[in-house]
Write a protein that holds these residues in place. Sequence first.
Motif, PDB file in Angstrom:
ATOM      1  N   TYR A  11     -20.451  11.171 -10.013  1.00  0.00           N
ATOM      2  CA  TYR A  11     -20.454   9.787  -9.554  1.00  0.00           C
ATOM      3  C   TYR A  11     -19.134   9.105  -9.916  1.00  0.00           C
ATOM      4  CZ  TYR A  11     -21.674   4.895  -8.991  1.00  0.00           C
ATOM      5  OH  TYR A  11     -21.679   3.587  -8.608  1.00  0.00           O
ATOM      6  N   ILE A  12     -18.704   9.282 -11.156  1.00  0.00           N
ATOM      7  CA  ILE A  12     -17.447   8.690 -11.601  1.00  0.00           C
ATOM      8  C   ILE A  12     -16.275   9.330 -10.864  1.00  0.00           C
ATOM      9  CG2 ILE A  12     -15.893   8.355 -13.561  1.00  0.00           C
ATOM     10  CD1 ILE A  12     -18.374   6.599 -13.675  1.00  0.00           C
ATOM     11  N   GLU A  13     -16.283  10.633 -10.705  1.00  0.00           N
ATOM     12  CA  GLU A  13     -15.195  11.318 -10.019  1.00  0.00           C
ATOM     13  C   GLU A  13     -15.068  10.857  -8.579  1.00  0.00           C
ATOM     14  OE1 GLU A  13     -15.645  15.520 -10.555  1.00  0.00           O
ATOM     15  OE2 GLU A  13     -15.391  15.385 -12.706  1.00  0.00           O
ATOM     16  N   ALA A  14     -16.171  10.534  -7.923  1.00  0.00           N
ATOM     17  CA  ALA A  14     -16.141  10.068  -6.542  1.00  0.00           C
ATOM     18  C   ALA A  14     -15.527   8.673  -6.446  1.00  0.00           C
ATOM     19  CB  ALA A  14     -17.546  10.074  -5.962  1.00  0.00           C
ATOM     20  N   LEU A  15     -15.613   7.880  -7.492  1.00  0.00           N
ATOM     21  CA  LEU A  15     -15.091   6.519  -7.468  1.00  0.00           C
ATOM     22  C   LEU A  15     -13.608   6.425  -7.786  1.00  0.00           C
ATOM     23  CD1 LEU A  15     -17.953   4.628  -9.331  1.00  0.00           C
ATOM     24  CD2 LEU A  15     -17.511   4.705  -6.879  1.00  0.00           C
ATOM     25  N   VAL A  16     -13.072   7.447  -8.414  1.00  0.00           N
ATOM     26  CA  VAL A  16     -11.686   7.411  -8.845  1.00  0.00           C
ATOM     27  C   VAL A  16     -10.770   7.795  -7.688  1.00  0.00           C
ATOM     28  CG1 VAL A  16      -9.977   8.446 -10.386  1.00  0.00           C
ATOM     29  CG2 VAL A  16     -12.263   7.927 -11.223  1.00  0.00           C
ATOM     30  N   VAL A  17      -9.817   6.917  -7.415  1.00  0.00           N
ATOM     31  CA  VAL A  17      -8.805   7.193  -6.401  1.00  0.00           C
ATOM     32  C   VAL A  17      -7.464   7.200  -7.116  1.00  0.00           C
ATOM     33  CG1 VAL A  17      -7.688   6.370  -4.306  1.00  0.00           C
ATOM     34  CG2 VAL A  17     -10.147   6.055  -4.616  1.00  0.00           C
ATOM     35  N   LYS A  18      -6.776   8.305  -7.033  1.00  0.00           N
ATOM     36  CA  LYS A  18      -5.494   8.422  -7.717  1.00  0.00           C
ATOM     37  C   LYS A  18      -4.375   8.031  -6.761  1.00  0.00           C
ATOM     38  CE  LYS A  18      -7.058  11.995 -10.829  1.00  0.00           C
ATOM     39  NZ  LYS A  18      -6.829  13.334 -11.342  1.00  0.00           N
ATOM     40  N   VAL A  19      -3.563   7.095  -7.209  1.00  0.00           N
ATOM     41  CA  VAL A  19      -2.401   6.675  -6.438  1.00  0.00           C
ATOM     42  C   VAL A  19      -1.184   6.702  -7.345  1.00  0.00           C
ATOM     43  CG1 VAL A  19      -3.703   5.228  -4.829  1.00  0.00           C
ATOM     44  CG2 VAL A  19      -2.790   4.231  -6.906  1.00  0.00           C
ATOM     45  N   THR A  20      -0.042   6.806  -6.747  1.00  0.00           N
ATOM     46  CA  THR A  20       1.199   6.836  -7.514  1.00  0.00           C
ATOM     47  C   THR A  20       1.844   5.456  -7.528  1.00  0.00           C
ATOM     48  OG1 THR A  20       2.568   7.384  -5.609  1.00  0.00           O
ATOM     49  CG2 THR A  20       1.589   9.236  -6.834  1.00  0.00           C
ATOM     50  N   LEU A  21       2.757   5.255  -8.472  1.00  0.00           N
ATOM     51  CA  LEU A  21       3.518   4.012  -8.506  1.00  0.00           C
ATOM     52  C   LEU A  21       4.265   3.814  -7.189  1.00  0.00           C
ATOM     53  CD1 LEU A  21       5.144   3.932 -12.054  1.00  0.00           C
ATOM     54  CD2 LEU A  21       3.415   2.395 -11.151  1.00  0.00           C
ATOM     55  N   GLN A  22       4.761   4.888  -6.648  1.00  0.00           N
ATOM     56  CA  GLN A  22       5.513   4.807  -5.395  1.00  0.00           C
ATOM     57  C   GLN A  22       4.621   4.308  -4.252  1.00  0.00           C
ATOM     58  OE1 GLN A  22       7.591   8.385  -4.459  1.00  0.00           O
ATOM     59  NE2 GLN A  22       8.430   7.602  -2.568  1.00  0.00           N
ATOM     60  N   GLU A  23       3.375   4.772  -4.194  1.00  0.00           N
ATOM     61  CA  GLU A  23       2.455   4.330  -3.144  1.00  0.00           C
ATOM     62  C   GLU A  23       2.111   2.849  -3.293  1.00  0.00           C
ATOM     63  OE1 GLU A  23      -0.049   8.394  -2.210  1.00  0.00           O
ATOM     64  OE2 GLU A  23      -0.545   7.230  -4.003  1.00  0.00           O
ATOM     65  N   VAL A  24       1.828   2.430  -4.507  1.00  0.00           N
ATOM     66  CA  VAL A  24       1.511   1.018  -4.750  1.00  0.00           C
ATOM     67  C   VAL A  24       2.715   0.156  -4.410  1.00  0.00           C
ATOM     68  CG1 VAL A  24       0.915  -0.709  -6.492  1.00  0.00           C
ATOM     69  CG2 VAL A  24      -0.245   1.500  -6.483  1.00  0.00           C
ATOM     70  N   ALA A  25       3.895   0.566  -4.860  1.00  0.00           N
ATOM     71  CA  ALA A  25       5.109  -0.199  -4.595  1.00  0.00           C
ATOM     72  C   ALA A  25       5.365  -0.326  -3.104  1.00  0.00           C
ATOM     73  CB  ALA A  25       6.301   0.461  -5.287  1.00  0.00           C
ATOM     74  N   ALA A  26       5.188   0.757  -2.368  1.00  0.00           N
ATOM     75  CA  ALA A  26       5.424   0.723  -0.928  1.00  0.00           C
ATOM     76  C   ALA A  26       4.462  -0.236  -0.235  1.00  0.00           C
ATOM     77  CB  ALA A  26       5.283   2.129  -0.342  1.00  0.00           C
ATOM     78  N   HIS A  27       3.199  -0.192  -0.595  1.00  0.00           N
ATOM     79  CA  HIS A  27       2.209  -1.067   0.039  1.00  0.00           C
ATOM     80  C   HIS A  27       2.380  -2.528  -0.376  1.00  0.00           C
ATOM     81  CE1 HIS A  27      -0.107   1.893   2.204  1.00  0.00           C
ATOM     82  NE2 HIS A  27      -0.020   2.691   1.144  1.00  0.00           N
ATOM     83  N   ALA A  28       2.886  -2.766  -1.567  1.00  0.00           N
ATOM     84  CA  ALA A  28       3.096  -4.134  -2.043  1.00  0.00           C
ATOM     85  C   ALA A  28       4.478  -4.663  -1.654  1.00  0.00           C
ATOM     86  CB  ALA A  28       2.924  -4.196  -3.556  1.00  0.00           C
ATOM     87  N   SER A  29       5.291  -3.813  -1.042  1.00  0.00           N
ATOM     88  CA  SER A  29       6.669  -4.167  -0.653  1.00  0.00           C
ATOM     89  C   SER A  29       7.502  -4.611  -1.848  1.00  0.00           C
ATOM     90  CB  SER A  29       6.667  -5.242   0.435  1.00  0.00           C
ATOM     91  OG  SER A  29       6.009  -4.772   1.581  1.00  0.00           O
ATOM     92  N   VAL A  30       7.395  -3.858  -2.931  1.00  0.00           N
ATOM     93  CA  VAL A  30       8.210  -4.087  -4.124  1.00  0.00           C
ATOM     94  C   VAL A  30       8.825  -2.757  -4.536  1.00  0.00           C
ATOM     95  CG1 VAL A  30       6.783  -6.020  -4.921  1.00  0.00           C
ATOM     96  CG2 VAL A  30       6.299  -3.727  -5.762  1.00  0.00           C
ATOM     97  N   SER A  31       9.784  -2.812  -5.439  1.00  0.00           N
ATOM     98  CA  SER A  31      10.386  -1.575  -5.928  1.00  0.00           C
ATOM     99  C   SER A  31       9.450  -0.894  -6.925  1.00  0.00           C
ATOM    100  CB  SER A  31      11.731  -1.864  -6.605  1.00  0.00           C
ATOM    101  OG  SER A  31      11.516  -2.533  -7.827  1.00  0.00           O
ATOM    102  N   ARG A  32       9.699   0.392  -7.161  1.00  0.00           N
ATOM    103  CA  ARG A  32       8.905   1.101  -8.162  1.00  0.00           C
ATOM    104  C   ARG A  32       9.137   0.511  -9.544  1.00  0.00           C
ATOM    105  NH1 ARG A  32       9.747   7.400  -7.526  1.00  0.00           N
ATOM    106  NH2 ARG A  32      11.838   6.668  -7.865  1.00  0.00           N
ATOM    107  N   ALA A  33      10.343   0.026  -9.790  1.00  0.00           N
ATOM    108  CA  ALA A  33      10.647  -0.586 -11.085  1.00  0.00           C
ATOM    109  C   ALA A  33       9.817  -1.851 -11.284  1.00  0.00           C
ATOM    110  CB  ALA A  33      12.132  -0.903 -11.179  1.00  0.00           C
ATOM    111  N   THR A  34       9.737  -2.685 -10.253  1.00  0.00           N
ATOM    112  CA  THR A  34       8.927  -3.905 -10.339  1.00  0.00           C
ATOM    113  C   THR A  34       7.470  -3.551 -10.530  1.00  0.00           C
ATOM    114  OG1 THR A  34      10.481  -5.143  -8.976  1.00  0.00           O
ATOM    115  CG2 THR A  34       8.232  -6.003  -9.122  1.00  0.00           C
TER     116      THR A  34
END
Length: 60
Positions: A11-34
């Motif tokens: 149940y817990i494993e099904a809820l966990v979605v692994k994303v990278t800093l690069q993916e979050v940064a790209a979707h948020a339109s910010v740099s990986r550093a930010t």
Amino acid sequence: MRHSPRSGDPYIEALVVKVTLQEVAAHASVSRATDSLVLRGTGRVSREMRNRVFTMTRGN
């Protein structure tokens, strides 16, 4: 954000979605550093940028 779920709990494993800093940064339109500064809670980052990153990490 590579958090490991409790081993053997499907149940817990099904809820966990692994994303990278690069993916979050790209979707948020910010740099990986930010993105990194926001998630670590360090540095001077505007409220707007912080909100964009947190919105992406929550999957909204």
